[in-house]
Design a protein around this motif. Structure first.
Motif, mmCIF file in Angstrom:
data_model
loop_
_atom_site.group_PDB
_atom_site.id
_atom_site.type_symbol
_atom_site.label_atom_id
_atom_site.label_comp_id
_atom_site.label_asym_id
_atom_site.label_seq_id
_atom_site.Cartn_x
_atom_site.Cartn_y
_atom_site.Cartn_z
ATOM 1 N N TRP A 71 1.435 -9.207 -11.162
ATOM 2 C CA TRP A 71 1.341 -9.060 -9.713
ATOM 3 C C TRP A 71 0.081 -8.319 -9.294
ATOM 4 C CZ3 TRP A 71 4.431 -12.519 -8.246
ATOM 5 C CH2 TRP A 71 5.544 -12.810 -9.045
ATOM 6 N N ASN A 85 -4.757 -11.449 -12.261
ATOM 7 C CA ASN A 85 -4.521 -12.760 -12.889
ATOM 8 C C ASN A 85 -5.855 -13.448 -13.095
ATOM 9 O OD1 ASN A 85 -5.044 -14.555 -10.409
ATOM 10 N ND2 ASN A 85 -3.543 -13.042 -9.665
ATOM 11 N N ASP A 116 -4.568 -12.973 -4.941
ATOM 12 C CA ASP A 116 -3.953 -11.685 -4.589
ATOM 13 C C ASP A 116 -2.435 -11.886 -4.538
ATOM 14 O OD1 ASP A 116 -2.895 -9.451 -3.458
ATOM 15 O OD2 ASP A 116 -4.382 -9.283 -1.846
ATOM 16 N N LEU A 117 -1.742 -11.409 -5.556
ATOM 17 C CA LEU A 117 -0.288 -11.573 -5.646
ATOM 18 C C LEU A 117 0.423 -10.235 -5.452
ATOM 19 C CD1 LEU A 117 -0.113 -13.930 -8.777
ATOM 20 C CD2 LEU A 117 -0.213 -14.574 -6.367
ATOM 21 N N GLY A 163 4.107 -9.190 -4.613
ATOM 22 C CA GLY A 163 5.203 -9.209 -5.596
ATOM 23 C C GLY A 163 5.392 -7.887 -6.325
#
Ligand SMILES: C[S@@+](CC[C@H](N)C(=O)[O-])C[C@H]1O[C@@H](n2cnc3c(N)ncnc32)[C@H](O)[C@@H]1O
Length: 387
Positions: A162, A165, A170-171, A174
């Motif tokens: 999260w 990556n 932009d995660l 999570g």
């Protein structure tokens, strides 16, 4: 409410092989059972404790379990020559009223720690209604312990996806779900960063309150990033008969409970972390909240006070929340109409075939064939019927 545990035959098999758990339970049963006495195996699964109770001389054993696995107990009892001494109750213990109270009640309804679903209420009810005065409850007592822990592989597998990556996405939305999730762990002594502190003693002979509210201070014994809090239990099944799922002990089916610390703060040796851990049973599950703060060796805060909670790991849709509001006026949808008709037809004393025919006539767009109507009715009734 009782949510079925949903263990598979493989899970129950692992429980049978789980040592020293099984051996300690067996020893405690052998010591507690007197010739001809009555034993309840509460949460029997396939009923292995019930069979052992017969082997150790019990005169009557009542095996209580809502899971279908209990249907296999009588064939097993026959295979072992115990069939005339075992009664199977396929239900939850709180629905069961005994003809005679038990001299011994044996159970293991823990999760990764002793505070798991309705464990406390189940044993408090069993103590009050199912156990004869002066009878023996196995287990007797658990002690919950907590320590600071490093769990680098969890940081990589649970937290990192999260934050970073390979695709420049932009995660981070999570992250708060992941860092507030309760995890099952199997950590080793070298993963601990502090000595353990005692969180609570759960005495099954007296406990009534399922909730926990405990504050501890944990002192870092070495520097480094602290990934979270590790919680485990030391079990006393009977006086002198103990086992534990602490790091360093043989791995048990329970695992340990792990709660991550937001941003995995870096500690120096001697730094302290104050933790207030609360567990509140809500519905069928515990909501865990952990408030924590890092202090240096002199007691000066080294950062903000942080509040985390498993509540923040749940994804609630705004629609579902609105539906749960007491201001909501629920409306009948097509599935509800079919179920309403189905239950009314049951009330009229119809056969399943007749119910299916009527449902198909009334709701042909949702139940285009007789088979679809039969399947729907069976599914609907399965929610209410066990066995
Ligand atoms: C961890 S398994 C234990 C199985 C077996 N007694 C053993 O120790 O290997 C716990 C079982 O307790 C059952 N259980 C939980 N609460 C119960 C209750 N109130 N009444 C009857 N069974 C219950 C669950 O369905 C599950 O099968």
């Amino acid at each position: 409410m009782f949510r079925p545990a949903g263990y598979s035959v493989v899970d129950y098999g692992h429980m049978i092989e789980c040592e020293p758990r099984m051996g300690i339970y067996a020893e405690a049963m052998r010591a507690a059972i007197t010739p001809g006495c009555t034993v309840i195996d509460l949460g029997a699964g396939f009923g292995v404790f019930a069979l052992l109770a017969c082997k150790y001389g019990a005169g009557h054993v009542i095996a209580i379990e809502p899971d279908p696995s209990i249907e296999q107990l009588m064939p097993m009892a026959k295979a072992n020559g115990f069939a005339d001494r075992i009664t199977v109750v396929r239900d939850i213990s709180t629905n069961y009223t005994p003809e005679t109270k038990a001299d011994v009640i044996v159970s293991d309804c823990r999760g990764s720690i002793s505070l798991y679903q309705h464990h406390v209420a189940t044993l408090a009810d069993a103590r009050a209604r199912l156990l004869a005065p002066g009878g023996t409850l196995l287990p007797m007592r658990d002690t919950l312990r907590i320590a600071l822990a490093q769990w680098v592989s969890n940081r990589r597998s649970t937290i990192r996806p999260w934050l970073t990556n390979n695709f420049g996405l932009d995660l981070s939305v999570g992250y708060r779900f992941a860092v507030n999730e309760e995890r099952k762990a199997y950590l080793r002594p070298e993963d601990l960063m502090s000595a353990a502190a005692e969180l609570a003693v759960i005495d099954f002979r007296t406990i009534t309150d399922p909730n926990l509210d405990a504050t501890v201070e944990l002192v870092a014994e070495r520097g480094g990033a602290v990934d979270g809090l590790l919680i485990w239990f030391d079990a006393e099944i009977a006086e002198g008969l103990t086992y534990s799922n602490a790091p360093g002990e043989p791995e048990l089916v329970y695992g340990q409970m792990f709660l991550a610390l937001d941003n995995a703060p870096r500690l120096a040796a001697g730094d302290r972390v104050t933790v207030r851990l609360r567990g509140i049973l809500q519905g069928d599950d515990y909501l865990w909240t952990w408030d924590w703060q890092v202090l240096d060796a002199a007691g000066t805060p080294r950062g903000p006070s942080v509040r985390q909670s498993t509540f923040l790991s749940h994804m609630f849709s705004p629609k579902a929340l609105a539906r749960a509001s007491d201001l909501n006026t629920p409306a009948l949808n097509s599935q509800m109409m079919i179920d309403r008709d189905c239950l009314a037809l049951v009330g009229d004393g119809r056969t399943l075939d007749e119910i299916a025919r009527t449902l198909q006539e009334r709701h042909p767009e949702h139940l285009p064939t007789h088979q679809a109507a039969l399947d729907h009715a069976a599914l609907c009734l399965g929610r209410y019927n066990r066995g």
